[in-house]
Design a protein around this motif. Structure first.
Motif, short mmCIF file in Angstrom:
data_model
loop_
_atom_site.label_atom_id
_atom_site.label_comp_id
_atom_site.label_asym_id
_atom_site.label_seq_id
_atom_site.Cartn_x
_atom_site.Cartn_y
_atom_site.Cartn_z
N ARG A 39 10.73 -4.91 -26.98
CA ARG A 39 11.90 -5.78 -27.06
C ARG A 39 11.87 -6.63 -28.33
O ARG A 39 10.84 -7.20 -28.68
CB ARG A 39 11.97 -6.70 -25.83
CG ARG A 39 11.95 -5.96 -24.51
CD ARG A 39 11.77 -6.90 -23.34
NE ARG A 39 12.95 -7.72 -23.08
CZ ARG A 39 13.00 -9.03 -23.18
NH1 ARG A 39 11.93 -9.71 -23.57
NH2 ARG A 39 14.11 -9.70 -22.91
N PHE A 40 13.01 -6.72 -29.00
CA PHE A 40 13.20 -7.58 -30.17
C PHE A 40 14.46 -8.42 -29.94
O PHE A 40 15.40 -7.97 -29.27
CB PHE A 40 13.35 -6.75 -31.45
CG PHE A 40 12.09 -6.01 -31.83
CD1 PHE A 40 11.20 -6.56 -32.74
CD2 PHE A 40 11.80 -4.78 -31.26
CE1 PHE A 40 10.04 -5.89 -33.09
CE2 PHE A 40 10.64 -4.10 -31.60
CZ PHE A 40 9.75 -4.66 -32.51
N ARG A 41 14.45 -9.61 -30.49
CA ARG A 41 15.57 -10.53 -30.27
C ARG A 41 16.16 -11.00 -31.59
O ARG A 41 15.43 -11.20 -32.58
CB ARG A 41 15.13 -11.76 -29.46
CG ARG A 41 14.79 -11.47 -28.01
CD ARG A 41 14.41 -12.76 -27.29
NE ARG A 41 15.52 -13.68 -27.22
CZ ARG A 41 16.29 -13.87 -26.15
NH1 ARG A 41 16.05 -13.16 -25.04
NH2 ARG A 41 17.27 -14.73 -26.16
N LEU A 42 17.46 -11.21 -31.58
CA LEU A 42 18.17 -11.91 -32.65
C LEU A 42 19.01 -12.99 -31.97
O LEU A 42 19.48 -12.81 -30.84
CB LEU A 42 19.08 -10.98 -33.46
CG LEU A 42 18.39 -9.83 -34.20
CD1 LEU A 42 18.44 -8.55 -33.36
CD2 LEU A 42 19.06 -9.59 -35.56
N LEU A 43 19.20 -14.10 -32.65
CA LEU A 43 19.96 -15.21 -32.08
C LEU A 43 21.01 -15.67 -33.08
O LEU A 43 20.68 -16.09 -34.20
CB LEU A 43 19.04 -16.37 -31.71
CG LEU A 43 19.71 -17.54 -30.98
CD1 LEU A 43 20.17 -17.12 -29.59
CD2 LEU A 43 18.76 -18.73 -30.88
N LEU A 44 22.27 -15.55 -32.70
CA LEU A 44 23.36 -16.07 -33.51
C LEU A 44 23.63 -17.51 -33.08
O LEU A 44 23.87 -17.77 -31.90
CB LEU A 44 24.62 -15.22 -33.34
CG LEU A 44 25.82 -15.63 -34.19
CD1 LEU A 44 26.56 -14.42 -34.72
CD2 LEU A 44 26.80 -16.52 -33.40
N LYS A 45 23.58 -18.40 -34.05
CA LYS A 45 23.80 -19.83 -33.80
C LYS A 45 25.04 -20.23 -34.59
O LYS A 45 25.12 -20.00 -35.79
CB LYS A 45 22.57 -20.63 -34.26
CG LYS A 45 22.57 -22.09 -33.90
CD LYS A 45 21.18 -22.67 -34.19
CE LYS A 45 21.11 -24.15 -33.87
NZ LYS A 45 21.84 -24.95 -34.87
N ALA A 46 26.02 -20.80 -33.90
CA ALA A 46 27.30 -21.10 -34.54
C ALA A 46 27.77 -22.50 -34.18
O ALA A 46 27.37 -23.07 -33.16
CB ALA A 46 28.36 -20.07 -34.13
N GLU A 47 28.63 -23.03 -35.05
CA GLU A 47 29.24 -24.32 -34.74
C GLU A 47 30.20 -24.15 -33.56
O GLU A 47 30.67 -23.03 -33.27
CB GLU A 47 29.99 -24.84 -35.98
CG GLU A 47 29.05 -25.19 -37.13
CD GLU A 47 29.79 -25.66 -38.36
OE1 GLU A 47 31.06 -25.70 -38.31
OE2 GLU A 47 29.14 -25.97 -39.37
#
Length: 754
Positions: free
Chosen positions: A712-720
């Protein structure tokens, strides 16, 4: 020219409806939206739902007709709209969401046919015996009450006569057999049934909810009440108003065990038992409830998060009890938060939604502060009960002492067993037991020990399928010298194996030892320190459903238990009048691990478990064992000051742009082949969107980098906060081709970061 094709959505992970021709044997044009149909799909037939007119992008000569229109209530239009909304918000195919709405095996099949008896037009018998008259009187009473007809055996039982009496009436022509559909009988709750006398605060809150239900318009409420303040009775009043309006009600609970005493309280108030909905129901029960809801006969359902997708045609009130609970978030399959989706469902259907909690989530409090939710507050416990006093035990000053079995030390070298209950908590427990009161020891860790280590080589026994340590379990009576079985279990994939006699790594004998406490190990210590006490375990291993939880409540209320040792399942929803002392064994658990909500969750959980103490006339005491009594969460608990704690949490989240002042979307890439998963994760990283107010973190191996043999690999999109993250992610994913061997899970508004 009108469209001659119809779109049918199938309960499959597909992007939209398929085109079909109208059924050949159904005159009158296209079936209405929501109609349940059976259609050919490849070499098989599937049930689906008419979703509207066909798209028209396939040659009509290639289309197949709908085979059958099913004899089942159609899905309400509001549910179809809700499915589309959830699919668009969560970025999952609408067919995958539809599958949750059709999650009742056999529900789409027509009801079974059975033979029942009714009074014929034949004249009265020349000689009417008393048993025969009882049968006819029973039929007449059931007809006046609007109840259905019965078969021969059931009619004889209801009239209190032998089967021969009924068969004699059939033979004489007084009763005649007829075919009837076997429908599920649903008793109606009495909305006019009076409840208990409410306090002024409860009355004001109940009146506000009742007025909202009567308006038949969407309104959202936060019902914030301390533990024991009577929130349930407040929303019971609102349910009663929904029943008077001939509308339906839905109550969501985070744990199925919480539903143990709730139906009894409902029956006491409204005269009937409510219907329930959860994963442990039999297929027949799920079918009956689904059809009763769809037909509008079911006035109320209590259930787990999936109950939100039941086909209510006229839902007037939704209650999300313990709205802060993380159990409302589904992480596998369609990732959605039932708390937030309940608000959407209410808005689409013009219903009232109530989010109830003693410790509301920061997101819900912010919505109330901004005026999106109306705020109702119950700051005091109902009746004579008062909130318990909370004290902190510094484990650096009052560390637990070792304990010995019944025989005591066996020699100078016997150092005893490692202890986990501090001396102050031991003394408080003795005092409570001497007064005839009950004690709860809380430790949110199942099993005997979370880790097994080799003294010789230091090896830790891990799961062969997951990056997780195996947890030792010793069931009741399973201590080795009693002939029990010791198992090592993975809490992620379910793998288990007996504890080996030698170390799997170095083959040394007798060197494996348990490290750290679980509730089973704590139970050993408690039994040794308090040998006269009656001790029980309360975990998801021992309370597998409402029946077991109900029996625990009965035994606690009857005073048959002195000490209960429990996990998170004991933190909410239970009312034990004799329970006055709560001891939290590890108050620091959950504060580490990088979860941005760790402090908030810890406060909520400990506040909830503390609320089990002193709920009746006797005052409650709570002791939290901690290595860091100066931590803000501990100080807030001790001072009983949630507002200050939440204000600090709010400022920190706002400064870092975390929810509710920012948006998060997690992408989890997994595959059996680590290289394949890593390649897709890297491709997603390279294609990451570059837009104002958007930042992508990763890819990186997930904290649990392997589960069920999948890397398993993760990416995290962080937005206003103002960014439309769905559009950003949808555009992002179109740039990367995902091979069939790789699974991509999109989680909008993630709760878990593992």
């Amino acid at each position: 020219m009108p469209n001659s094709r119809t779109g049918v959505l199938l309960p499959l992970p597909v992007s939209g409806p398929y085109d079909y021709l109208p059924p050949a044997n159904e005159p009158g044009g296209l079936p209405a939206r929501g109609t349940l149909v059976r259609v050919p799909f490849g070499r098989r037939y599937l049930e689906g739902v008419v979703w509207g007119e066909g798209a028209g992008d396939v040659d009509a000569a290639k289309l197949k007709p709908i085979r059958d229109v099913l004899e089942a209530p159609p899905l309400p239009g509001v549910l179809c709209d809700f499915i589309d909304w959830v699919a668009a918000y969560t970025l999952h195919p609408p067919g995958a969401v539809l599958k949750m709405a059709l999650g009742a095996p056999g529900a789409l099949a027509p009801p079974e046919t059975t033979t029942v008896l009714r009074r014929s037009a034949a004249p009265q018998l020349p000689r009417m015996t008393e048993p025969r008259q009882r049968v006819l009187d029973t039929l007449a009473e059931r007809e006046r009450a609007g109840l259905g007809l019965l078969g021969a055996a059931d009619l004889a039982r209801a009239a209190g006569v032998s089967a021969g009496v009924v068969s004699g009436l059939v033979g004489a022509g007084v009763l005649e057999p007829v075919s009837s559909r076997r429908e599920f009988a649903v008793p109606l709750p009495d909305g006019d049934s009076p409840g208990p006398v409410l306090s002024d605060g409860q009355r004001d809150a109940a009146d506000a909810l009742g007025i909202s239900v009567s308006k038949r318009e969407f309104e959202a409420f936060l019902l914030h009440g301390v533990t024991g303040s009577g929130k349930t009775e407040v929303y019971f009043d609102a349910l009663g108003q929904a029943f008077k309006e001939n509308r339906q009600g839905l109550v969501l609970l985070p744990e199925i065990a919480l539903a143990a005493r709730w139906p009894e309280r409902f029956e006491k108030r409204f005269g009937v038992m409510p219907l329930t909905w959860h994963s442990r129901m039999t297929p027949a029960a799920r079918r009956n409830v689904w059809r009763a809801v769809a037909s509008g006969e079911a006035r109320v359902v209590i259930g787990a998060r999936s109950a939100l997708f039941l086909p209510f045609p006229d839902l007037g009130l939704i209650v999300v009890d313990e709205e802060h609970d993380a159990s409302y978030k589904q992480d596998e399959g369609v990732a959605y938060n039932a708390r937030d989706m309940a608000v959407v469902r209410a808005k689409l259907g013009g219903a009232t939604v109530v989010l109830a909690s003693a410790t509301p989530s920061l997101e819900t409090m912010e919505n109330a502060t901004q005026g999106r939710y109306q705020y109702l507050h119950l700051p005091e416990r109902h009746g004579a009960a008062t909130l318990p006093r909370i004290d902190l035990i510094d484990l650096k000053r009052h560390g637990p002492e070792r304990w010995y079995g019944p025989g005591g030390p066996s020699g100078e070298d016997d150092r005893g067993q490692v202890g986990f209950v501090s001396p102050p908590l031991v003394e408080e427990t003795r005092t409570a037991l001497a007064a005839g009161e009950q004690v709860l020891f809380y430790l949110n860790r199942r099993g005997y020990a979370p880790l097994t280590v080799c003294r010789a080589c230091g090896d830790r026994i891990a799961c062969p399928h997951c990056t997780a340590w195996l947890v030792e379990h010793r069931g009741p009576g399973s201590v080795p010298d009693r002939g029990g079985r010791r198992l090592l279990v993975c809490h992620h994939c379910g793998f288990s194996r007996p504890v080996p006699p030698t170390c799997p790594s170095c083959s040394a004998e007798g060197t494996l030892f348990p490290c750290g406490p679980g509730v089973e190990r704590l139970a050993e210590e408690v039994a040794a320190r308090f040998p006269e006490a009656r001790v029980v375990l309360a975990t998801s291993d021992t309370l597998r459903g409402p029946a077991e939880a109900l029996e625990l409540g009965r035994r606690m209320t009857a005073g048959e238990i002195d000490i209960v040792i429990g996990t998170q399942i004991m933190a909410k929803g239970h009312h034990f009048p004799l329970l006055t002392l709560v001891g939290v064994i590890d108050g620091d658990m959950g504060l580490s691990g990088g979860d941005p909500r760790a402090a908030e969750r810890t406060y909520q959980l400990l506040h909830q478990v503390a609320g089990r103490a002193g709920r009746a006339g006797r005052p409650g005491r709570v002791f939290v064992q901690t290595l860091d009594p100066r931590a803000p969460v501990m100080q807030a608990l001790r001072a009983g000051d949630p507002d200050t704690f939440m204000a600090v949490e709010s400022r920190e989240r706002q400064m870092t742009g975390m929810p509710p002042w920012g948006r998060l979307v997690a992408l989890i890439v997994s595959a059996e082949d680590e290289g394949a998963a890593q390649a897709v994760a890297r491709a997603l990283g390279k294609a990451a969107p570059e837009a104002p107010g958007v930042r992508v973190l990763g890819p990186a191996p997930a904290p649990l980098s392997r589960i069920r043999n999948r890397s398993r690999f993760r990416l995290l999109l962080k937005a206003e906060k103002g960014v439309r993250v769905q559009a950003v992610v949808r555009s992002w994913l179109q740039k990367v081709k995902i091979p069939s061997s790789v699974r991509l899970q999109v989680d909008v508004d993630p709760v878990s970061f593992l």
